[in-house]
Design a protein around this motif. Structure first.
Motif, PDB file in Angstrom:
ATOM      1  N   LEU A  47      72.014  53.137  65.905  1.00 23.51           N
ATOM      2  CA  LEU A  47      71.312  54.388  65.607  1.00 23.51           C
ATOM      3  C   LEU A  47      71.098  55.204  66.873  1.00 23.51           C
ATOM      4  CD1 LEU A  47      69.886  56.018  63.361  1.00 23.51           C
ATOM      5  CD2 LEU A  47      67.779  54.818  63.973  1.00 23.51           C
ATOM      6  N   SER A  48      70.724  54.550  67.953  1.00 16.72           N
ATOM      7  CA  SER A  48      70.542  55.232  69.229  1.00 16.72           C
ATOM      8  C   SER A  48      71.838  55.911  69.662  1.00 16.72           C
ATOM      9  CB  SER A  48      70.090  54.229  70.297  1.00 16.72           C
ATOM     10  OG  SER A  48      69.883  54.851  71.540  1.00 16.72           O
ATOM     11  N   LEU A  49      72.950  55.196  69.554  1.00 18.46           N
ATOM     12  CA  LEU A  49      74.243  55.763  69.929  1.00 18.46           C
ATOM     13  C   LEU A  49      74.584  56.980  69.079  1.00 18.46           C
ATOM     14  CD1 LEU A  49      76.983  55.435  71.516  1.00 18.46           C
ATOM     15  CD2 LEU A  49      77.781  54.179  69.486  1.00 18.46           C
ATOM     16  N   LEU A  50      74.435  56.855  67.773  1.00 19.76           N
ATOM     17  CA  LEU A  50      74.833  57.937  66.879  1.00 19.76           C
ATOM     18  C   LEU A  50      73.949  59.174  67.022  1.00 19.76           C
ATOM     19  CD1 LEU A  50      75.746  56.026  63.587  1.00 19.76           C
ATOM     20  CD2 LEU A  50      77.168  56.573  65.569  1.00 19.76           C
ATOM     21  N   GLU A  51      72.649  58.950  67.222  1.00 21.06           N
ATOM     22  CA  GLU A  51      71.736  60.094  67.272  1.00 21.06           C
ATOM     23  C   GLU A  51      71.685  60.761  68.632  1.00 21.06           C
ATOM     24  OE1 GLU A  51      68.691  59.146  63.597  1.00 21.06           O
ATOM     25  OE2 GLU A  51      67.902  58.991  65.628  1.00 21.06           O
ATOM     26  N   LEU A  52      71.919  60.026  69.699  1.00 21.99           N
ATOM     27  CA  LEU A  52      71.714  60.574  71.042  1.00 21.99           C
ATOM     28  C   LEU A  52      73.003  60.933  71.776  1.00 21.99           C
ATOM     29  CD1 LEU A  52      68.800  58.286  72.303  1.00 21.99           C
ATOM     30  CD2 LEU A  52      68.668  60.459  71.080  1.00 21.99           C
ATOM     31  N   ASN A  53      74.149  60.539  71.264  1.00 22.88           N
ATOM     32  CA  ASN A  53      75.393  60.916  71.936  1.00 22.88           C
ATOM     33  C   ASN A  53      75.692  62.389  71.689  1.00 22.88           C
ATOM     34  OD1 ASN A  53      78.086  61.526  70.286  1.00 22.88           O
ATOM     35  ND2 ASN A  53      76.838  60.117  69.039  1.00 22.88           N
ATOM     36  N   ASP A  54      76.447  62.986  72.591  1.00 29.92           N
ATOM     37  CA  ASP A  54      76.815  64.393  72.404  1.00 29.92           C
ATOM     38  C   ASP A  54      78.324  64.602  72.426  1.00 29.92           C
ATOM     39  OD1 ASP A  54      77.366  63.992  75.065  1.00 29.92           O
ATOM     40  OD2 ASP A  54      75.777  65.303  75.816  1.00 29.92           O
ATOM     41  N   ASP A  55      79.102  63.517  72.287  1.00 41.09           N
ATOM     42  CA  ASP A  55      80.548  63.701  72.380  1.00 41.09           C
ATOM     43  C   ASP A  55      81.380  62.766  71.508  1.00 41.09           C
ATOM     44  OD1 ASP A  55      80.026  61.360  73.718  1.00 41.09           O
ATOM     45  OD2 ASP A  55      81.257  61.828  75.465  1.00 41.09           O
ATOM     46  N   ILE A  56      80.758  61.949  70.671  1.00 43.14           N
ATOM     47  CA  ILE A  56      81.535  61.041  69.828  1.00 43.14           C
ATOM     48  C   ILE A  56      81.907  61.754  68.531  1.00 43.14           C
ATOM     49  CG2 ILE A  56      81.586  58.843  68.614  1.00 43.14           C
ATOM     50  CD1 ILE A  56      79.713  57.698  70.637  1.00 43.14           C
ATOM     51  N   LYS A  57      83.190  61.848  68.280  1.00 43.89           N
ATOM     52  CA  LYS A  57      83.692  62.633  67.149  1.00 43.89           C
ATOM     53  C   LYS A  57      83.918  61.765  65.916  1.00 43.89           C
ATOM     54  CE  LYS A  57      86.078  66.043  70.044  1.00 43.89           C
ATOM     55  NZ  LYS A  57      85.422  65.603  71.286  1.00 43.89           N
ATOM     56  N   ALA A  58      83.974  62.438  64.769  1.00 42.07           N
ATOM     57  CA  ALA A  58      84.327  61.770  63.526  1.00 42.07           C
ATOM     58  C   ALA A  58      85.689  61.107  63.679  1.00 42.07           C
ATOM     59  CB  ALA A  58      84.351  62.775  62.385  1.00 42.07           C
ATOM     60  N   GLY A  59      85.873  59.960  63.028  1.00 39.36           N
ATOM     61  CA  GLY A  59      87.117  59.217  63.148  1.00 39.36           C
ATOM     62  C   GLY A  59      87.093  58.186  64.243  1.00 39.36           C
ATOM     63  N   SER A  60      86.061  58.208  65.082  1.00 42.30           N
ATOM     64  CA  SER A  60      85.952  57.235  66.166  1.00 42.30           C
ATOM     65  C   SER A  60      85.613  55.854  65.611  1.00 42.30           C
ATOM     66  CB  SER A  60      84.882  57.664  67.168  1.00 42.30           C
ATOM     67  OG  SER A  60      85.230  58.869  67.803  1.00 42.30           O
ATOM     68  N   ARG A  61      86.146  54.850  66.272  1.00 40.42           N
ATOM     69  CA  ARG A  61      85.858  53.458  65.886  1.00 40.42           C
ATOM     70  C   ARG A  61      84.757  52.906  66.790  1.00 40.42           C
ATOM     71  NH1 ARG A  61      90.582  51.659  65.751  1.00 40.42           N
ATOM     72  NH2 ARG A  61      90.803  51.375  63.494  1.00 40.42           N
TER      73      ARG A  61
ATOM     74  N   LEU B 101      83.498  56.423  62.046  1.00 34.23           N
ATOM     75  CA  LEU B 101      82.544  57.483  61.775  1.00 34.23           C
ATOM     76  C   LEU B 101      83.141  58.534  60.843  1.00 34.23           C
ATOM     77  CD1 LEU B 101      80.933  57.978  65.294  1.00 34.23           C
ATOM     78  CD2 LEU B 101      80.006  56.750  63.329  1.00 34.23           C
ATOM     79  N   GLU B 102      82.323  58.976  59.897  1.00 35.17           N
ATOM     80  CA  GLU B 102      82.756  59.955  58.913  1.00 35.17           C
ATOM     81  C   GLU B 102      82.587  61.384  59.432  1.00 35.17           C
ATOM     82  OE1 GLU B 102      84.219  59.445  55.933  1.00 35.17           O
ATOM     83  OE2 GLU B 102      84.286  57.330  56.492  1.00 35.17           O
ATOM     84  N   GLU B 103      83.264  62.326  58.765  1.00 33.97           N
ATOM     85  CA  GLU B 103      83.126  63.737  59.102  1.00 33.97           C
ATOM     86  C   GLU B 103      81.657  64.158  58.964  1.00 33.97           C
ATOM     87  OE1 GLU B 103      85.243  65.957  60.249  1.00 33.97           O
ATOM     88  OE2 GLU B 103      86.957  64.571  60.252  1.00 33.97           O
ATOM     89  N   ASN B 104      81.197  64.937  59.929  1.00 30.99           N
ATOM     90  CA  ASN B 104      79.832  65.491  59.892  1.00 30.99           C
ATOM     91  C   ASN B 104      78.763  64.404  59.807  1.00 30.99           C
ATOM     92  OD1 ASN B 104      80.934  68.200  59.802  1.00 30.99           O
ATOM     93  ND2 ASN B 104      81.371  67.828  57.643  1.00 30.99           N
ATOM     94  N   TYR B 105      79.036  63.238  60.389  1.00 27.95           N
ATOM     95  CA  TYR B 105      78.071  62.136  60.309  1.00 27.95           C
ATOM     96  C   TYR B 105      76.716  62.499  60.890  1.00 27.95           C
ATOM     97  CZ  TYR B 105      78.792  61.058  65.305  1.00 27.95           C
ATOM     98  OH  TYR B 105      78.834  61.118  66.675  1.00 27.95           O
ATOM     99  N   LYS B 106      76.728  63.381  61.902  1.00 28.80           N
ATOM    100  CA  LYS B 106      75.466  63.769  62.552  1.00 28.80           C
ATOM    101  C   LYS B 106      74.510  64.463  61.586  1.00 28.80           C
ATOM    102  CE  LYS B 106      75.572  63.305  67.307  1.00 28.80           C
ATOM    103  NZ  LYS B 106      74.452  63.000  68.223  1.00 28.80           N
ATOM    104  N   GLU B 107      75.063  65.172  60.598  1.00 27.68           N
ATOM    105  CA  GLU B 107      74.226  65.914  59.659  1.00 27.68           C
ATOM    106  C   GLU B 107      73.401  64.996  58.769  1.00 27.68           C
ATOM    107  OE1 GLU B 107      76.688  68.542  57.429  1.00 27.68           O
ATOM    108  OE2 GLU B 107      77.481  69.572  59.218  1.00 27.68           O
ATOM    109  N   HIS B 108      73.753  63.738  58.718  1.00 30.26           N
ATOM    110  CA  HIS B 108      73.067  62.800  57.823  1.00 30.26           C
ATOM    111  C   HIS B 108      72.178  61.812  58.580  1.00 30.26           C
ATOM    112  CE1 HIS B 108      75.580  64.508  54.734  1.00 30.26           C
ATOM    113  NE2 HIS B 108      76.642  64.287  55.495  1.00 30.26           N
ATOM    114  N   LEU B 109      71.900  62.129  59.824  1.00 26.77           N
ATOM    115  CA  LEU B 109      70.996  61.335  60.647  1.00 26.77           C
ATOM    116  C   LEU B 109      69.655  62.040  60.781  1.00 26.77           C
ATOM    117  CD1 LEU B 109      73.586  60.434  63.427  1.00 26.77           C
ATOM    118  CD2 LEU B 109      72.723  58.881  61.664  1.00 26.77           C
ATOM    119  N   LEU B 110      68.604  61.287  61.003  1.00 29.59           N
ATOM    120  CA  LEU B 110      67.249  61.841  61.073  1.00 29.59           C
ATOM    121  C   LEU B 110      66.798  61.944  62.523  1.00 29.59           C
ATOM    122  CD1 LEU B 110      65.710  59.820  58.110  1.00 29.59           C
ATOM    123  CD2 LEU B 110      66.717  62.114  58.049  1.00 29.59           C
TER     124      LEU B 110
END
Length: 390
Positions: free
Chosen positions: A286-300, A319-328
């Protein structure tokens, strides 16, 4: 069919102790805590929070009415369960107001429980594509005051909604597990504090990672360059880095730097919460997904889960498309900022407050606890829980 993580929720208690101040109180150089093990703050659970309430609060922020209708399986991963017989998942099912036609189980294997729950959830969704499974990793790490493990305590929970067509991450089917009967960490039934052989446990953690990683490479043909980042179970934030360093030399300098930087980002939440056992790997994710600023959709993203005793597993997700939009992100930022620091003396007083074990009734004051779901007391050996929204 894609199956994976559709939503992620998180909760940690509203109070914490500063690790610099704890170090001073223990006559230890502060850098031993903040640099040596990589911890800045340690969540402190009040007596009104236990593994059930932490898990329920984590799930509460992600579950909407549509989810309540679709969830037909609740899997509660914990090693700090509150009853030898009754599953904590049943309490959570009730506190969240889920439909009655749902399975509820508690899964235990040290810090591996939530990962086992996720693998069970994937199988269930594969057979029932319209279903959603709520998997919770919730724990209170407790070693005792003035002990060697004190600085790796913590409390919190991560809740994951597993479904078909997930909006955050699709979990890949390739995974490698390893089991060995060892005594690196355990908690006897008669003890409310864990026992650990720290040096041995660290060695086994690294050994398990190396073995499952080598087997994973052999089975998949993939290597470090195929991963944008790797997340680890973090009993303390330096532990995963110790394991990663043993394989980094196999990668180019560019890949090494990328993995190390993303690892740093993946530890930021854990640095300020401490060890939450079953939820630690997923708090790192969760920390990685919410705080990163450069990991794109499709990344493993690679994930290493380790539960002492011991079971280890390496698996991955895309990671799915627009994954950031579904994080809190904002909600979790607010959660951290709203916490209150307590002194070392106050922390020690809170730590020593425990529930009676002689059958006595007790009523707890939940007014000082900002959580929506709290433990309000014990009556006739039965825990009393309150959802303040009801």
């Amino acid at each position: 069919m894609k199956i994976g993580i559709d939503k992620i929720g998180f909760y940690t208690p509203h109070i914490y102790v500063d690790m610099n101040k704890l170090a001073v109180a223990r006559n230890v150089e502060p850098e031993k805590f903040t640099i040596g093990i990589g911890q800045d703050k340690m969540a402190v659970p009040p007596i009104t929070q236990d593994s059930v309430t932490l898990g329920a609060n984590a799930a509460l922020e992600i579950i909407d009415q549509a989810d309540k209708e679709a969830i037909d399986f609740v899997i509660f991963g914990t090693e700090t369960g509150i009853d030898h017989s009754k599953s904590g998942a049943v309490y959570i099912h009730h506190l969240l107001g889920l439909k009655p036609n749902a399975r509820c189980v508690e899964v235990k294997h040290a810090c591996y429980g939530a990962t086992a729950g996720i693998q069970m959830a994937k199988g269930h969704v594969a057979l029932n594509p319209e279903s959603k499974v709520l998997v919770i990793g919730s724990d209170i790490a407790r070693y005792g005051l003035n002990t060697g493990g004190e600085s790796t305590q913590g409390a919190g929970a991560v809740a994951l909604l597993i479904s078909a067509n997930p909006r955050i991450m699709t979990l890949e089917n390739n995974s490698v597990s390893l089991t060995a009967d060892i005594m690196d960490f355990w908690r006897p039934l008669y003890s409310d504090k864990a026992l650990v052989d720290g040096k041995f446990s660290n060695e086994q953690y690294i050994s398990f990672f190396q073995k499952v990683w080598e087997k994973y490479k052999e089975e998949t043909g993939m290597d470090l360059e195929d991963f944008e980042a790797m997340c680890y179970h973090l009993p303390y934030t330096k532990m995963g880095l110790k394991a990663m360093r043993t394989v980094l030399e196999d990668a180019s300098e560019e890949v090494q730097e990328r993995l190390k930087e993303h690892y740093r980002v993946s530890t930021l939440y854990n640095r300020n919460v401490g060890n939450i056992y079953t939820g630690s790997l997923y708090l790192s994710l969760l920390s990685l997904l919410e705080l990163n600023d450069d990991i794109k959709a499709g990344s493993r993203i690679g994930m290493f889960s380790y539960g002492s005793g011991a079971v280890g597993e390496f698996f991955s997700g895309i990671l799915e498309e627009n994954y950031k939009e579904h994080l809190l992100v904002k909600e979790h930022k607010d959660l951290f900022e709203s916490r209150k620091e307590v002194t070392v003396e106050e922390y020690e007083q809170i730590f020593e407050k425990t529930l009676p074990t002689d059958g006595s009734n007790i009523e707890l004051d939940i007014n000082e606890d900002s959580a929506t779901i709290c433990l309000s007391g014990l009556t006739d050996d039965m825990r009393q829980y309150v959802n303040k929204m009801r």
